[in-house]
Write an enzyme that holds these catalytic residues in place. Structure first.
Site, PDB file in Angstrom:
ATOM      1  N   LYS A  58       0.809  -1.198   0.000  1.00 22.26           N
ATOM      2  CA  LYS A  58       0.000   0.000   0.000  1.00 22.26           C
ATOM      3  C   LYS A  58       0.855   1.266   0.000  1.00 22.26           C
ATOM      4  O   LYS A  58       0.390   2.335  -0.345  1.00 22.26           O
ATOM      5  CB  LYS A  58      -0.872   0.017   1.268  1.00 22.26           C
TER       6      LYS A  58
ATOM      7  N   ASP B  40       3.636   3.463   6.658  1.00 24.84           N
ATOM      8  CA  ASP B  40       2.887   3.241   7.901  1.00 24.84           C
ATOM      9  C   ASP B  40       3.746   2.632   8.995  1.00 24.84           C
ATOM     10  O   ASP B  40       4.843   2.114   8.754  1.00 24.84           O
ATOM     11  CB  ASP B  40       1.717   2.296   7.634  1.00 24.84           C
TER      12      ASP B  40
ATOM     13  N   ASP C  78      14.480  -0.732   1.199  1.00 22.14           N
ATOM     14  CA  ASP C  78      15.268  -0.965   2.419  1.00 22.14           C
ATOM     15  C   ASP C  78      16.296  -2.058   2.109  1.00 22.14           C
ATOM     16  O   ASP C  78      17.378  -1.778   1.604  1.00 22.14           O
ATOM     17  CB  ASP C  78      14.285  -1.349   3.531  1.00 22.14           C
TER      18      ASP C  78
HETATM   19  P1  IMP Z   1      12.592  -4.180   1.504  1.00 20.03           P
HETATM   20  O1  IMP Z   1      12.038  -5.392   0.831  1.00 20.03           O
HETATM   21  O2  IMP Z   1      13.409  -4.523   2.720  1.00 20.03           O
HETATM   22  O3  IMP Z   1      13.335  -3.251   0.574  1.00 20.03           O
HETATM   23  O4  IMP Z   1      11.360  -3.386   2.117  1.00 20.03           O
HETATM   24  C1  IMP Z   1      10.452  -2.751   1.318  1.00 20.03           C
HETATM   25  C2  IMP Z   1       9.144  -2.499   2.032  1.00 20.03           C
HETATM   26  O5  IMP Z   1       9.233  -2.553   3.462  1.00 20.03           O
HETATM   27  C3  IMP Z   1       8.691  -1.101   1.719  1.00 20.03           C
HETATM   28  O6  IMP Z   1       7.956  -1.061   0.526  1.00 20.03           O
HETATM   29  C4  IMP Z   1       7.882  -0.740   2.951  1.00 20.03           C
HETATM   30  O7  IMP Z   1       6.540  -1.157   2.784  1.00 20.03           O
HETATM   31  C5  IMP Z   1       8.527  -1.507   4.083  1.00 20.03           C
HETATM   32  N1  IMP Z   1       9.476  -0.676   4.834  1.00 20.03           N
HETATM   33  C6  IMP Z   1      10.820  -0.781   4.882  1.00 20.03           C
HETATM   34  N2  IMP Z   1      11.351   0.153   5.677  1.00 20.03           N
HETATM   35  C7  IMP Z   1      10.313   0.899   6.139  1.00 20.03           C
HETATM   36  C8  IMP Z   1      10.228   2.055   7.005  1.00 20.03           C
HETATM   37  O8  IMP Z   1      11.216   2.617   7.512  1.00 20.03           O
HETATM   38  N3  IMP Z   1       8.973   2.538   7.219  1.00 20.03           N
HETATM   39  C9  IMP Z   1       7.855   1.980   6.690  1.00 20.03           C
HETATM   40  N4  IMP Z   1       7.895   0.917   5.877  1.00 20.03           N
HETATM   41  C10 IMP Z   1       9.119   0.364   5.602  1.00 20.03           C
END
Ligand code: IMP
Length: 179
Positions: free
Chosen positions: A46, A161, A105
Site C-alpha cells: 500500500k 505506515d 530498504d
Molecule cells: P525491503 O524489501 O526490505 O526493501 O522493504 C520494502 C518495504 O518494506 C517497503 O515497501 C515498505 O513497505 C517496508 N518498509 C521498509 N522500511 C520501512 C520504514 O522505515 N517505514 C515503513 N515501511 C518500511
C-alpha cells in the site's frame, strides 16, 4: 488539529515542501526519459499510493495506472519472505513500466518484483522510489528515480505506515528518539 498533534511522536525528517519540490523534478526527468510508447505506472501497495498520486500528476505525458501488492513485512520487521498478494490487471508486454515504491530498504521486495515483472516481457522497467535507506548501497543501482536517501531508521508518513497508521501525514517523520 494542529500539525504538532498529528505528528506526535514523530519528528519531521523530510518536509511536505521538500517532497513536493522533489516530485516536480522527478516528473520532469521521467517525461524527458520516457517519451515514447505506452507507459504503465505500477504502484506497489500500500505504501506507494500517496507518492504515486502526486508523481503521476507531475508527469505530463499520458500514463495508465495499475497496482501490485506483495507481503514482506510483519509488524515492522522483515520476515525475509516476499509473496505476491495482488497482481496487475493488464498485460505489460512491450510497454514501458514505471514501478513505484515508497521505500527500498533491504531491496528484497524490489528484486522480487523486478524478476516477476520481467517475466511479463515489458519493453523496459524503470523504478521510482520516494526513499532509499542508505545502509544497503548495493540496491541503490536498481532505483532510476530516487526521491531522498534516508538513514537507517524506521520512517513513517506520506504513504508509509507503522502498524497501519500515519500514512496520511504530509511529510516523512521518524520517532523523536531515533533521530
Ligand atoms: P525491503 O524489501 O526490505 O526493501 O522493504 C520494502 C518495504 O518494506 C517497503 O515497501 C515498505 O513497505 C517496508 N518498509 C521498509 N522500511 C520501512 C520504514 O522505515 N517505514 C515503513 N515501511 C518500511
Amino acid at each position: 488539529m494542529g500539525t504538532r498533534g498529528r505528528t506526535e511522536p514523530f519528528d519531521i525528517l523530510i518536509s511536505e515542501k521538500a517532497i513536493q519540490e522533489r516530485i516536480v523534478a522527478l516528473g520532469a526527468e521521467i517525461d524527458r526519459d520516457l517519451k515514447d510508447g505506452d507507459l504503465v505506472v505500477v504502484g506497489v501497495l500500500k505504501g506507494s499510493f500517496v507518492f504515486m498520486a502526486d508523481l503521476i500528476r507531475a508527469i505530463k505525458r499520458p500514463v495508465s495506472c495499475d497496482f501490485i501488492r506483495v507481503a514482506s513485512y510483519d509488524h515492522d520487521h522483515s520476515t525475509g519472505v516476499v509473496r505476491l498478494e495482488f497482481d496487475l490487471t493488464q498485460p505489460i508486454a512491450d510497454k514501458s513500466v514505471l514501478l513505484i515504491e515508497d521505500i527500498v530498504d533491504t531491496g528484497r521486495t524490489l528484486r522480487f518484483l523486478l524478476k516477476y515483472l520481467q517475466a511479463k516481457r515489458p519493453a523496459r522497467i524503470r523504478v521510482a522510489s520516494l526513499l532509499y535507506k542508505e545502509i544497503n548501497p548495493e540496491v541503490r543501482g536498481f532505483i532510476d528515480y530516487c526521491g531522498f536517501t534516508v538513514p537507517d531508521k524506521y520512517v513513517v508518513g506520506y504513504g508509509l505506515d507503522s502498524e497501519g497508521l500515519y500514512r496520511s501525514l504530509p511529510h516523512i517523520g521518524c520517532r523523536a528518539e531515533e533521530r
